[in-house]
Design a protein around this motif. Structure first.
Motif, short mmCIF file in Angstrom:
data_model
loop_
_atom_site.label_atom_id
_atom_site.label_comp_id
_atom_site.label_asym_id
_atom_site.label_seq_id
_atom_site.Cartn_x
_atom_site.Cartn_y
_atom_site.Cartn_z
N MET A 221 0.90 -1.26 -0.15
CA MET A 221 -0.03 -0.10 0.02
C MET A 221 0.85 1.26 -0.22
O MET A 221 1.77 1.36 0.76
CB MET A 221 -0.94 0.01 1.12
N LEU A 222 0.67 2.23 -0.98
CA LEU A 222 1.51 3.26 -1.08
C LEU A 222 0.86 4.47 -1.80
O LEU A 222 -0.12 4.51 -2.51
CB LEU A 222 2.85 2.96 -1.83
N PHE A 223 1.61 5.34 -1.77
CA PHE A 223 1.28 6.93 -2.37
C PHE A 223 2.46 7.17 -3.17
O PHE A 223 3.43 7.63 -2.56
CB PHE A 223 0.75 7.68 -1.25
N TYR A 224 2.60 7.03 -4.54
CA TYR A 224 4.02 7.54 -5.19
C TYR A 224 3.84 9.42 -5.30
O TYR A 224 2.97 9.70 -5.31
CB TYR A 224 3.69 7.21 -6.68
N LEU A 225 5.04 9.73 -5.03
CA LEU A 225 5.46 10.83 -5.33
C LEU A 225 6.83 11.36 -5.17
O LEU A 225 7.63 10.26 -4.58
CB LEU A 225 4.74 11.96 -4.13
N ASN A 226 7.27 12.45 -6.07
CA ASN A 226 8.82 12.51 -5.75
C ASN A 226 9.15 13.84 -5.53
O ASN A 226 10.03 14.54 -5.99
CB ASN A 226 9.42 12.23 -7.45
N HIS A 227 8.27 14.52 -4.72
CA HIS A 227 8.50 15.92 -4.15
C HIS A 227 8.82 15.86 -2.56
O HIS A 227 7.95 15.48 -2.00
CB HIS A 227 7.32 16.86 -4.57
N TYR A 228 9.76 15.85 -2.20
CA TYR A 228 10.27 15.85 -0.63
C TYR A 228 9.68 16.62 0.04
O TYR A 228 9.06 16.10 0.97
CB TYR A 228 11.90 15.99 -0.77
N PRO A 229 9.59 17.94 -0.15
CA PRO A 229 8.67 18.61 0.65
C PRO A 229 7.41 18.21 1.04
O PRO A 229 6.52 18.23 2.14
CB PRO A 229 8.90 20.04 0.25
N LEU A 230 6.57 17.83 -0.15
CA LEU A 230 5.22 17.15 0.03
C LEU A 230 5.16 15.89 0.77
O LEU A 230 4.16 15.80 1.65
CB LEU A 230 4.70 17.09 -1.48
N GLN A 231 6.20 15.09 0.65
CA GLN A 231 6.26 13.80 1.52
C GLN A 231 6.22 14.58 2.97
O GLN A 231 5.41 13.72 3.82
CB GLN A 231 7.57 12.95 1.26
N THR A 232 7.23 15.31 3.41
CA THR A 232 7.08 15.69 4.70
C THR A 232 5.67 16.46 5.14
O THR A 232 5.28 16.02 6.11
CB THR A 232 8.19 17.02 4.97
N HIS A 233 5.07 17.19 4.32
CA HIS A 233 3.89 17.71 4.63
C HIS A 233 2.88 16.81 4.85
O HIS A 233 1.90 16.67 5.81
CB HIS A 233 3.49 18.74 3.47
N LEU A 234 2.66 15.71 3.87
CA LEU A 234 1.77 14.65 3.99
C LEU A 234 1.82 13.68 5.47
O LEU A 234 1.02 12.99 5.98
CB LEU A 234 1.79 13.69 2.70
N ALA A 235 3.04 13.43 5.75
CA ALA A 235 3.52 12.93 6.88
C ALA A 235 2.86 13.46 8.11
O ALA A 235 2.22 13.00 8.99
CB ALA A 235 5.04 12.41 6.63
#
Length: 318
Positions: A221-235
């Motif tokens: 189960m995953l969510f693909y993304l390659n934008h590091y700041p967005l990964q932080t925001h979503l976490a």
């Protein structure tokens, strides 16, 4: 085709014209009088004319020598002005200074440091270029690059690389997310969770190490993304588990907004370098930049005192 006169020969002639003797000219130039004599003779050959009349004690200029004299003097003055201009540049704490780094290093490490530097030296014209691709300081006309040594070579013979410290990347999630989902006690438990990762990390699996144990954990189960700041925001918003560098996560850990997942397992580890074109001697503003930035970058990296462990590399530069 006539030979262009050598600047060294013209300067020797200028010293002779000013001093009146080979011995005195040698004192002006801090060299042996035989060198002055040789250079003046070579200048006469280059110009195709006799320039001085030699006697046992003094020299006199010929008509051609008198006509050449002001031109030689202007050359000496121009070279003195060039030296002065370069010396001022070498000693100046002003003017442009361009730095490049990745988005995460810019936001969490280098940006605040450059703000302090700008306050300390307001005459510096600082320019921070944020680019996740590997940049070449020579080709891209950059003064400095702060680089993560992950999947790319850090420098070549044209560059100097100064170790700034070490960074690590590990799994993090918000307490809200972890409270709503099954407990994670071992890597295999990640299969039941939403991972905020890049597509390449999903394809290869998460690389995890614990002491001598190394494994690649598949992700479902995953969510693909390659934008590091967005990964932080979503976490932070509780949307899943993601990979973050220690310098990114540290402030959120202190505030209790993120929690380390599987804290005994590590994902990646690498050095960070300050890279710049080889310049010797360095201008004052470049040396001041290095002296100011390097210790502060090291202090901002939680892993800066660690020893190199795994030699694994991630697939991208963040």
């Amino acid at each position: 085709m006539k030979t262009m006169p050598s600047p060294d020969n013209l300067l020797a002639f200028d010293a002779l014209a000013r001093a009146g003797s080979f011995t005195a000219a040698a004192d002006l130039l801090d060299c042996h009088k035989s060198l002055v004599s040789a250079r003046v003779k070579e200048l006469e050959r280059e110009m195709g004319a006799a320039l001085v009349l030699r006697t046992t004690r003094k020299v006199a200029l010929t008509e051609a020598g008198e006509r050449l004299r002001p031109h030689a003097a202007r050359l000496r003055e121009t070279m003195a002005q060039a030296r002065m201009a370069v010396d001022e540049t070498q000693q100046d704490m002003a003017g442009p200074l361009t730095i490049s780094t990745t988005s995460s290093l810019a936001q969490y490490v280098l940006g605040p440091i450059l703000g302090d530097l700008a306050t300390l030296h307001p005459a510096l014209q600082l320019s921070l270029q944020v680019d996740n691709r590997l940049q070449d300081p020579v080709a891209d006309v950059l003064d400095f690059c702060l680089r993560s040594a992950r999947s790319h070579a850090i420098h070549d013979d044209r560059l100097v690389a100064r170790l700034a410290g070490y960074a690590s990347e590990n799994l993090y999630a918000s307490p809200t997310y972890l409270a709503r989902h099954p407990a994670i006690r071992q890597p295999s438990d990640l299969a039941a969770h939403r991972l905020l990762v890049t597509e390449s990390e999903h394809q290869s699996g998460l690389k995890l190490s614990c002491g001598e144990q190394l494994l690649h954990q598949p992700i479902s189960m995953l969510f693909y993304l390659n934008h590091y700041p967005l990964q932080t925001h979503l976490a932070l918003a509780g949307h899943g588990i993601t990979l973050l560098t220690d310098y990114t996560a540290s402030q959120y850990l202190e505030r209790g907004e993120l929690v380390r997942v599987l804290p005994e397992w590590h994902c990646d580890y690498w050095p960070i370098y300050l890279v710049h074109p080889f310049r010797s001697p360095l201008a004052r503003k470049y040396q001041a930049f290095i002296d100011f930035v390097l210790p502060r970058v090291a202090a901002a990296l939680p892993e800066n005192r660690a020893q190199i462990g795994s030699d694994g590399r991630a697939n991208n530069t963040r």
